[in-house]
Write a protein that holds these residues in place. Structure first.
Motif, PDB file in Angstrom:
ATOM      1  N   THR A  10       0.811  -1.223   0.000  1.00  0.00           N
ATOM      2  CA  THR A  10       0.000   0.000   0.000  1.00  0.00           C
ATOM      3  C   THR A  10       0.846   1.275   0.000  1.00  0.00           C
ATOM      4  O   THR A  10       0.295   2.368  -0.069  1.00  0.00           O
ATOM      5  CB  THR A  10      -0.952   0.029   1.221  1.00  0.00           C
ATOM      6  OG1 THR A  10      -0.181  -0.135   2.411  1.00  0.00           O
ATOM      7  CG2 THR A  10      -1.980  -1.077   1.124  1.00  0.00           C
ATOM      8  N   ASP A  15       2.795   0.456  -4.779  1.00  0.00           N
ATOM      9  CA  ASP A  15       1.854   0.686  -5.882  1.00  0.00           C
ATOM     10  C   ASP A  15       2.571   0.593  -7.228  1.00  0.00           C
ATOM     11  O   ASP A  15       2.065  -0.018  -8.178  1.00  0.00           O
ATOM     12  CB  ASP A  15       1.195   2.058  -5.715  1.00  0.00           C
ATOM     13  CG  ASP A  15       0.119   2.294  -6.756  1.00  0.00           C
ATOM     14  OD1 ASP A  15      -0.823   1.487  -6.841  1.00  0.00           O
ATOM     15  OD2 ASP A  15       0.227   3.282  -7.503  1.00  0.00           O
ATOM     16  N   ALA A  32      -1.603  -6.504   2.391  1.00  0.00           N
ATOM     17  CA  ALA A  32      -1.984  -5.158   2.840  1.00  0.00           C
ATOM     18  C   ALA A  32      -2.745  -5.231   4.151  1.00  0.00           C
ATOM     19  O   ALA A  32      -3.639  -6.065   4.312  1.00  0.00           O
ATOM     20  CB  ALA A  32      -2.850  -4.477   1.779  1.00  0.00           C
ATOM     21  N   ILE A  38      -5.721  -0.406  -1.701  1.00  0.00           N
ATOM     22  CA  ILE A  38      -5.236  -0.781  -3.038  1.00  0.00           C
ATOM     23  C   ILE A  38      -6.397  -0.612  -4.006  1.00  0.00           C
ATOM     24  O   ILE A  38      -7.388  -1.345  -3.964  1.00  0.00           O
ATOM     25  CB  ILE A  38      -4.716  -2.232  -3.051  1.00  0.00           C
ATOM     26  CG1 ILE A  38      -3.515  -2.357  -2.101  1.00  0.00           C
ATOM     27  CG2 ILE A  38      -4.317  -2.641  -4.472  1.00  0.00           C
ATOM     28  CD1 ILE A  38      -2.935  -3.749  -2.010  1.00  0.00           C
ATOM     29  N   ILE A  47      -5.378  -9.599  -3.591  1.00  0.00           N
ATOM     30  CA  ILE A  47      -5.082  -8.772  -2.422  1.00  0.00           C
ATOM     31  C   ILE A  47      -5.363  -9.576  -1.162  1.00  0.00           C
ATOM     32  O   ILE A  47      -6.460 -10.128  -0.998  1.00  0.00           O
ATOM     33  CB  ILE A  47      -5.900  -7.468  -2.439  1.00  0.00           C
ATOM     34  CG1 ILE A  47      -5.624  -6.685  -3.734  1.00  0.00           C
ATOM     35  CG2 ILE A  47      -5.563  -6.614  -1.223  1.00  0.00           C
ATOM     36  CD1 ILE A  47      -6.539  -5.497  -3.940  1.00  0.00           C
TER      37      ILE A  47
END
Length: 208
Positions: A10, A15, A32, A38, A47
């Motif tokens: 994150t 990214d 994350a 995200i 994720i």
């Protein structure tokens, strides 16, 4: 299709790493603490809610991965804890081909090198943030003492500069390159994953 686990997904660099890995056709597991941060959506992006500091979600994040990138960044000394959870899990990962640990300039043998980097307070960070750098050094030590096919990458000074074609890498005892944008660092790190050399090695990365 090769699969990459990205820890610290994150953050700004995380990214860029996700974007570059997807562009290159990799499947990506992104760890994350808050998956809602995200915003990217892609059929090759998974994720996973978790925390490298506590070890939550790590098993799911690294499962079936050939490559693992740690881009965990913190202003608190949490890196040794992260390494304590991560190293044994990765040592048990039979498919693992490379583990990239994105560290800070001023750790390991780069303390002297860090004093030659331009930027406000940049050369004094290892002293001003001594507990943080001590913690990162302990994390690096755990990685070096492991059996992992690691590469420790230290950026000179990270910026949000646009991409260039001027990325270069040097050893710890060479003059440091110029600052590097996160987009450039992400492209370099994802690009090096499939290299056959630089296993169990360390490098300083910047621009010419």
């Amino acid at each position: 299709v090769a699969r990459i686990a990205i820890l610290g997904a994150t953050g700004k660099l995380g990214d860029h790493l996700i974007a570059r890995a997807l562009e290159q056709g990799f499947s990506v597991n992104a760890l994350a603490r808050d998956p809602r941060r995200i915003k990217r959506q892609n059929e090759k992006l998974t994720i996973i809610k978790g925390d490298a500091e506590t070890g939550e979600g790590l098993d799911a994040a690294v499962e079936h991965c050939q490559y693992v990138i740690s881009a965990v960044g913190s202003l608190f000394p949490v890196m040794e804890k992260c390494a304590t959870h991560l190293v044994p899990r990765l040592e048990g990962l039979k498919a693992l081909k490379r583990f990239v640990f994105i560290s800070r300039l001023g750790t390991g043998e780069t303390l002297q090198q860090s004093t030659r980097v331009s930027g406000p307070l940049q050369s004094r960070l290892p002293v001003l943030l001594m507990p943080l750098f001590k913690d990162i050094n302990l994390a690096e030590k755990a990685i070096r003492e492991s059996r992992l096919p690691y590469t420790i990458v230290r950026a000179t000074r990270l910026t949000d500069d646009p991409p260039t074609d001027a990325v270069t890498m040097v050893g710890a005892h060479e003059p440091p390159p110029h600052r590097i944008g996160r987009a450039d660092l992400a492209r370099f790190v994802v690009g090096m994953l499939e290299w056959t050399e630089y296993h169990r090695s360390e490098m300083t990365v910047g621009t010419k």
